[in-house]
Design a protein around this motif. Structure first.
Motif, short mmCIF file in Angstrom:
data_model
loop_
_atom_site.label_atom_id
_atom_site.label_comp_id
_atom_site.label_asym_id
_atom_site.label_seq_id
_atom_site.Cartn_x
_atom_site.Cartn_y
_atom_site.Cartn_z
N PHE A 83 3.24 51.04 9.06
CA PHE A 83 3.10 52.40 9.58
C PHE A 83 3.44 52.50 11.07
N PRO A 84 2.94 51.64 11.94
CA PRO A 84 3.41 51.71 13.33
C PRO A 84 4.89 51.32 13.45
N ALA A 85 5.36 50.44 12.57
CA ALA A 85 6.78 50.09 12.59
C ALA A 85 7.63 51.32 12.26
N ALA A 86 7.19 52.13 11.32
CA ALA A 86 7.91 53.36 10.97
C ALA A 86 7.90 54.33 12.14
N ALA A 87 6.77 54.44 12.82
CA ALA A 87 6.68 55.33 13.99
C ALA A 87 7.62 54.86 15.10
N LEU A 88 7.69 53.56 15.32
CA LEU A 88 8.60 53.02 16.33
C LEU A 88 10.06 53.28 15.94
N TRP A 89 10.39 53.11 14.67
CA TRP A 89 11.76 53.36 14.22
C TRP A 89 12.13 54.82 14.44
N TRP A 90 11.24 55.75 14.07
CA TRP A 90 11.54 57.17 14.25
C TRP A 90 11.70 57.52 15.72
N ALA A 91 10.86 56.94 16.57
CA ALA A 91 10.98 57.19 18.00
C ALA A 91 12.33 56.68 18.52
N PHE A 92 12.72 55.49 18.10
CA PHE A 92 14.00 54.93 18.52
C PHE A 92 15.16 55.77 17.99
N ALA A 93 15.09 56.17 16.73
CA ALA A 93 16.17 56.95 16.13
C ALA A 93 16.35 58.28 16.85
N ASP A 94 15.25 58.92 17.22
CA ASP A 94 15.35 60.18 17.97
C ASP A 94 15.86 59.95 19.38
N SER A 130 17.78 57.49 20.51
CA SER A 130 19.16 57.01 20.55
C SER A 130 20.17 58.05 20.06
N GLY A 131 19.70 59.13 19.45
CA GLY A 131 20.60 60.14 18.93
C GLY A 131 21.04 59.87 17.50
N TYR A 132 20.53 58.83 16.88
CA TYR A 132 20.90 58.47 15.52
C TYR A 132 20.59 59.60 14.55
N THR A 133 19.43 60.21 14.69
CA THR A 133 19.02 61.28 13.79
C THR A 133 19.96 62.48 13.91
N ALA A 134 20.30 62.86 15.13
CA ALA A 134 21.19 64.01 15.34
C ALA A 134 22.59 63.72 14.80
N ARG A 135 23.08 62.50 15.02
CA ARG A 135 24.40 62.13 14.50
C ARG A 135 24.44 62.22 12.99
N ARG A 136 23.42 61.71 12.35
CA ARG A 136 23.37 61.76 10.88
C ARG A 136 23.32 63.19 10.38
N ALA A 137 22.57 64.06 11.05
CA ALA A 137 22.49 65.46 10.66
C ALA A 137 23.84 66.14 10.83
N MET A 138 24.54 65.84 11.93
CA MET A 138 25.86 66.43 12.15
C MET A 138 26.86 65.94 11.10
N GLU A 139 26.82 64.66 10.76
CA GLU A 139 27.72 64.13 9.73
C GLU A 139 27.46 64.80 8.38
#
Length: 85
Positions: A33-44, A46-55
């Motif tokens: 669970f904290p690993a998932a929170a860290l991943w989501w924080a990193f993804a946001d 780094s822009g990974y989430t926005a890139r995936r949404a744009m794709e």
């Protein structure tokens, strides 16, 4: 997302005392669970989430345009429609 699934499965296995998970400490079982929170924080961050949404939006737009071209008989692709029957 898969970290949440792993965490929920680990909680269920620990609660019902199944397999080797029954002998693990709770802090190890709850670690995804904290690993998932860290991943989501990193993804946001780094822009990974926005890139995936744009794709995803670009692919959806291209599919819509291709369907409209096919419906009008203006398909630019050789070999017919892109859609699968």
């Amino acid at each position: 997302m898969w970290l949440l699934v792993v965490g929920l499965a680990a909680i269920a296995l620990k609660y019902f005392e199944v397999g080797f998970v029954a002998g693990l400490d709770w802090w190890i079982v709850l670690l995804p669970f904290p690993a998932a929170a860290l991943w989501w924080a990193f993804a946001d961050w780094s822009g990974y989430t926005a890139r995936r949404a744009m794709e995803r939006d670009d692919a959806r737009r291209e599919d819509r345009l291709e369907r409209q071209r096919d419906a009008l008989g203006l398909s630019t692709r050789r070999g017919g429609s892109r859609r699968k029957p």
